[in-house]
Design a protein around this motif. Structure first.
Motif, PDB file in Angstrom:
ATOM      1  N   GLY A 169       0.825  -1.203   0.000  1.00 25.11           N
ATOM      2  CA  GLY A 169       0.000   0.000   0.000  1.00 25.11           C
ATOM      3  C   GLY A 169       0.857   1.250   0.000  1.00 25.11           C
ATOM      4  O   GLY A 169       0.566   2.227   0.688  1.00 25.11           O
ATOM      5  N   ALA A 170       1.935   1.234  -0.778  1.00 27.00           N
ATOM      6  CA  ALA A 170       2.903   2.333  -0.763  1.00 27.00           C
ATOM      7  C   ALA A 170       2.414   3.558  -1.525  1.00 27.00           C
ATOM      8  O   ALA A 170       3.037   4.613  -1.457  1.00 27.00           O
ATOM      9  N   GLY A 171       1.297   3.446  -2.239  1.00 23.56           N
ATOM     10  CA  GLY A 171       0.831   4.554  -3.047  1.00 23.56           C
ATOM     11  C   GLY A 171       0.125   5.653  -2.279  1.00 23.56           C
ATOM     12  O   GLY A 171      -0.139   6.719  -2.825  1.00 23.56           O
ATOM     13  N   VAL A 180      13.872  -1.684  -1.009  1.00 22.45           N
ATOM     14  CA  VAL A 180      12.448  -1.430  -0.823  1.00 22.45           C
ATOM     15  C   VAL A 180      11.629  -2.041  -1.954  1.00 22.45           C
ATOM     16  O   VAL A 180      11.828  -1.727  -3.128  1.00 22.45           O
ATOM     17  N   ILE A 181      10.713  -2.923  -1.559  1.00 23.12           N
ATOM     18  CA  ILE A 181       9.737  -3.503  -2.477  1.00 23.12           C
ATOM     19  C   ILE A 181       8.391  -2.881  -2.118  1.00 23.12           C
ATOM     20  O   ILE A 181       7.969  -2.931  -0.954  1.00 23.12           O
ATOM     21  N   ALA A 182       7.726  -2.272  -3.085  1.00 26.98           N
ATOM     22  CA  ALA A 182       6.492  -1.555  -2.795  1.00 26.98           C
ATOM     23  C   ALA A 182       5.361  -2.061  -3.674  1.00 26.98           C
ATOM     24  O   ALA A 182       5.568  -2.377  -4.844  1.00 26.98           O
ATOM     25  N   THR A 183       4.159  -2.128  -3.115  1.00 26.61           N
ATOM     26  CA  THR A 183       2.983  -2.400  -3.924  1.00 26.61           C
ATOM     27  C   THR A 183       2.252  -1.089  -4.166  1.00 26.61           C
ATOM     28  O   THR A 183       2.130  -0.249  -3.269  1.00 26.61           O
ATOM     29  N   SER A 212      -0.338   5.361  -8.968  1.00 23.46           N
ATOM     30  CA  SER A 212       0.694   5.854  -8.049  1.00 23.46           C
ATOM     31  C   SER A 212       2.057   5.207  -8.243  1.00 23.46           C
ATOM     32  O   SER A 212       3.001   5.538  -7.535  1.00 23.46           O
ATOM     33  N   SER A 213       2.190   4.311  -9.211  1.00 27.03           N
ATOM     34  CA  SER A 213       3.458   3.581  -9.357  1.00 27.03           C
ATOM     35  C   SER A 213       4.621   4.504  -9.693  1.00 27.03           C
ATOM     36  O   SER A 213       5.744   4.316  -9.198  1.00 27.03           O
ATOM     37  N   ASN A 231       2.294  -3.108   6.400  1.00 27.99           N
ATOM     38  CA  ASN A 231       1.004  -3.040   5.720  1.00 27.99           C
ATOM     39  C   ASN A 231       0.323  -1.709   5.996  1.00 27.99           C
ATOM     40  O   ASN A 231       0.011  -1.381   7.139  1.00 27.99           O
ATOM     41  N   LEU A 232       0.069  -0.963   4.923  1.00 27.62           N
ATOM     42  CA  LEU A 232      -0.614   0.327   5.003  1.00 27.62           C
ATOM     43  C   LEU A 232      -1.958   0.297   4.298  1.00 27.62           C
ATOM     44  O   LEU A 232      -2.648   1.308   4.252  1.00 27.62           O
ATOM     45  N   ALA A 233      -2.330  -0.847   3.748  1.00 33.60           N
ATOM     46  CA  ALA A 233      -3.512  -0.942   2.886  1.00 33.60           C
ATOM     47  C   ALA A 233      -4.676  -1.625   3.604  1.00 33.60           C
ATOM     48  O   ALA A 233      -4.471  -2.568   4.380  1.00 33.60           O
ATOM     49  N   PRO A 234      -5.908  -1.178   3.329  1.00 33.23           N
ATOM     50  CA  PRO A 234      -7.086  -1.827   3.909  1.00 33.23           C
ATOM     51  C   PRO A 234      -7.438  -3.104   3.149  1.00 33.23           C
ATOM     52  O   PRO A 234      -8.464  -3.204   2.477  1.00 33.23           O
TER      53      PRO A 234
END
Length: 314
Positions: free
Chosen positions: A152-154, A172-175, A180-181, A213-216
């Motif tokens: 949830g990096a966006g 850093v691996i980000a989703t 937002s990529s 984890n930052l994503a719902p």
């Protein structure tokens, strides 16, 4: 003065832009002429009445946890801060916030504003940047060379988390979604996974030291993150309605993050901004009178990135 308040819990239409008496600082308090506050998702949860247990507020209530502005008056017992100082802070979540032309703040939550960005834009910093900082350094104890997955990096927290993790020397691996990529890549991510087309558990082929984890996400998606973490690693979760998963057999700890105000940490973040090592991104600047409409857009999922809310000067 003008302020936005709600007199009862409910949908965004309970918010009113109205005249309010200007507050007077008490002992240990200062009054700030607000340059801007920001919108945070928790504002909508407080307004909706979903946070009455952990964050009890007195009605009518003015939202706005972040503040950037100029000291306008000081109460008794104030040292090291004076009228005319530009400051930022993370205000007490159960008190009246900065969606107003003036707000009272405990002096000890404030730190001098960064010089490297416009004062109003600095309102985009406190809550989200402190969330990222505390997740990485207080809880995960991140060190150089570690592999870090930011799910949830966006979002607004993710932008700071990517930058801070990269500054710390992590891989850093980000989703992030397609929208937002590019921003996540420019923030410093080494790998970006498009979560709309690829499962993170498939895309991450080597273990990570930390999964943030930052994503719902759905409960099963959150639980799957623990399988990506090496033995002795950690999962830090900011979605407080779901507990962080753990794996005792492999000594993978699960930590639920509840962000706290910390002026010293905020000062460290300001120093990074002024050295050009941390970027502040503002997606929108909205007049204070339009805050009810902003809450309505957020409730529909139509707000992306960090939005600051700017009072009129009169």
């Amino acid at each position: 003065m003008k302020a936005v308040r709600f007199h009862e819990y409910g949908a965004p239409d309970v918010l009113r832009y109205e005249d309010v008496e200007q507050p007077v600082p008490g002992a240990g308090q200062v009054r700030i002429r607000v340059a801007a506050t920001s919108f945070n998702p928790v504002d909508g949860n407080i307004r909706g009445g979903f946070m009455q247990g952990p964050i009890p507020v007195q009605l009518p209530h003015t939202p706005g946890i972040d503040v950037a502005g100029t000291i306008d008056a000081v109460g008794e017992g104030i040292d090291g801060i004076a009228v005319g100082d530009d400051v930022i802070g993370f205000l007490p979540m159960d008190g009246n916030g900065a969606a107003a032309q003036y707000v009272l703040a405990p002096a000890d939550v404030l730190t001098p504003a960064p010089k490297g960005v416009p004062l109003a834009d600095a309102a985009a910093l406190p809550l989200v940047a402190l969330t990222a900082y505390q997740a990485l350094f207080d809880h995960a104890k991140i060190t150089a060379g570690q592999r870090v997955l930011i799910n949830g990096a966006g979002g607004a927290v993710g932008g700071y988390a990517v930058q801070l993790a990269k500054n710390a020397g992590a891989h850093v691996i980000a989703t992030a979604g397609p929208r937002s990529s590019e921003a996540v890549t420019s923030a410093g991510a080494d790998e970006v996974i498009d979560h709309t087309t690829t499962s993170v558990t498939v895309a991450v082929t080597e273990p990570v030291d930390l999964a943030l984890n930052l994503a719902p996400v759905a409960p099963d998606e959150l639980a799957s993150l623990v399988t990506l973490v090496r033995p002795g690693g950690v999962v830090v979760n900011t979605t407080v309605w779901m507990p962080a998963p753990s794996d005792e057999e492999r000594d993978v700890r699960g930590i639920d993050l509840f962000v706290r105000s910390d002026a010293d940490q905020l000062a460290q973040l300001v120093a990074l901004i002024d050295r050009g090592e941390l970027r502040v991104d503002v997606a929108e600047r909205v007049p204070l009178a339009e805050l009810p409409a902003l809450h309505a857009r957020a409730a529909e999922g139509a707000v992306h990135g960090k939005v600051i809310v700017v009072p009129s000067a009169d």
